[in-house]
Design a protein around this motif. Sequence first.
Motif, PDB file in Angstrom:
ATOM      1  N   PHE A  68      -0.290  -7.600 -15.825  1.00  0.00           N
ATOM      2  CA  PHE A  68      -0.973  -7.571 -14.618  1.00  0.00           C
ATOM      3  C   PHE A  68       0.009  -7.902 -13.571  1.00  0.00           C
ATOM      4  O   PHE A  68       1.367  -8.262 -13.918  1.00  0.00           O
ATOM      5  N   GLY A  69       0.078  -8.218 -12.281  1.00  0.00           N
ATOM      6  CA  GLY A  69       0.854  -8.355 -11.116  1.00  0.00           C
ATOM      7  C   GLY A  69       1.124  -6.979 -10.350  1.00  0.00           C
ATOM      8  O   GLY A  69       0.639  -6.048 -10.570  1.00  0.00           O
ATOM      9  N   LYS A  70       1.625  -7.193  -9.036  1.00  0.00           N
ATOM     10  CA  LYS A  70       1.998  -6.151  -8.169  1.00  0.00           C
ATOM     11  C   LYS A  70       3.389  -5.347  -8.597  1.00  0.00           C
ATOM     12  O   LYS A  70       4.234  -5.858  -9.080  1.00  0.00           O
ATOM     13  N   LEU A  71       3.158  -4.377  -8.429  1.00  0.00           N
ATOM     14  CA  LEU A  71       4.359  -3.162  -8.311  1.00  0.00           C
ATOM     15  C   LEU A  71       5.349  -3.624  -7.421  1.00  0.00           C
ATOM     16  O   LEU A  71       4.856  -3.826  -6.361  1.00  0.00           O
ATOM     17  N   TYR A  72       6.590  -3.605  -7.642  1.00  0.00           N
ATOM     18  CA  TYR A  72       7.735  -4.116  -6.699  1.00  0.00           C
ATOM     19  C   TYR A  72       8.978  -3.195  -6.816  1.00  0.00           C
ATOM     20  O   TYR A  72       8.998  -2.375  -7.765  1.00  0.00           O
ATOM     21  N   ASP A  91       4.203  -4.179  -3.992  1.00  0.00           N
ATOM     22  CA  ASP A  91       3.284  -3.291  -3.358  1.00  0.00           C
ATOM     23  C   ASP A  91       2.010  -3.550  -3.565  1.00  0.00           C
ATOM     24  O   ASP A  91       1.616  -4.068  -4.761  1.00  0.00           O
ATOM     25  N   ASP A  92       1.131  -3.572  -2.425  1.00  0.00           N
ATOM     26  CA  ASP A  92      -0.185  -4.386  -2.775  1.00  0.00           C
ATOM     27  C   ASP A  92      -1.266  -3.190  -3.376  1.00  0.00           C
ATOM     28  O   ASP A  92      -2.533  -3.569  -3.419  1.00  0.00           O
ATOM     29  N   PHE A  93      -0.773  -2.092  -3.639  1.00  0.00           N
ATOM     30  CA  PHE A  93      -1.638  -0.949  -4.107  1.00  0.00           C
ATOM     31  C   PHE A  93      -2.150  -1.239  -5.636  1.00  0.00           C
ATOM     32  O   PHE A  93      -1.179  -1.830  -6.550  1.00  0.00           O
ATOM     33  N   MET A  94      -3.253  -1.543  -5.618  1.00  0.00           N
ATOM     34  CA  MET A  94      -3.969  -1.814  -7.238  1.00  0.00           C
ATOM     35  C   MET A  94      -3.532  -3.047  -7.577  1.00  0.00           C
ATOM     36  O   MET A  94      -2.865  -3.259  -8.721  1.00  0.00           O
TER      37      MET A  94
END
Length: 369
Positions: A268-272, A280-283
Amino acid sequence: GKRKSLNSSVLYDSDESEDSDVLVRKVFAKRHCIVDEDESSREQQPDKTCPTENVSPNKRQKVCAKLKELARQRATRTSTSSGTCEVSNDGAEIEEDALCYSPLTPKEGSETDSDSMKDFIVEEEDDDNTEHVESENRPQRKEENTSNSELLAYYVPQLCHCDHYVHFKRIVKAFLINAIDDTFLSSLYDGARQKKYAQDMLLSLHYLDDRFIQPRLENLISRSRWKDRYKERVDCYPDVRIILKNPQNMPCQACELKRYCKFNVQLFGKLYNSRTLEADDFMSDDTQVLKVGMICAERTRIYHNLKHFKYKLYVDCSSVTESEGAEDEPVKDTVERLFSQLEDSGWIQKRYNDLEEYMDDADHFQEEK
């Protein structure tokens, strides 16, 4: 004929002699004409006539034979450079210096020896001069080598021999600056910042990626049977939880080999962005849960720790600036103050020890059977 001058004389054989058909011509300067040992006393006579004037034909033949023999000997010597000797069956033509069987005068000998030895004598002054020139060139060569090493260290960061902990402290300071000014890392990678401190930080960032992390990640992947889809998932999610569950005899979702799978890998976690570390706040709430075997679970833990270490370090630096930073304080002063606090408290050293532990785990990880 009689000698016309003391400086030159001509000796020749008469054509009327039937016993001798050899013409001998001799021209020389300031040399005594010695024909025979018995006749040498005639040179001191006051009439100064040639000693061969009244010599019998037999003696002339002996003289010619001696001259021929001397000419042969002189022709075989390699040191003779002033004349040549040619002897044939029909006759012998002896040039000027070939028949000079009388000793050289001291003056002539000294000149000949000095001239002939010039090509073979190596003076010691040349060696001294050479050593002096080499000693003058050594500092210049040392400077050239030093400049070359500096150029290599600048253009090829892998050749920089700076201490690892120094690189790590530069990275922490760069993350503190970017936590306050979020355009710092992007301008650093774009080449907009050319000051020395910025270039040193960029060098340390490349050193962390290219020397510490990436080679070990490639080694872990090359020795595994992970599928590309599983590796992409581990790369995208910065957070992971590995939970022990009841074992199931099923294909591992990492390598697709049949195993007793008893671990759940929760990603889990944000893509960067891997350079600017911008999230990136997408999904952002997306989560993946995969069931894997024991070996793949351990490899996942080690791989994930190294892969996302830099981002986790930046997140921690951002948390420090949010809690300890001051709004009215200049960025430089804030960074220096926070960096001193983290270094004095041992926070930087602890994070560096974590990095070394992750690298050791990757180096000593055993390949699955």
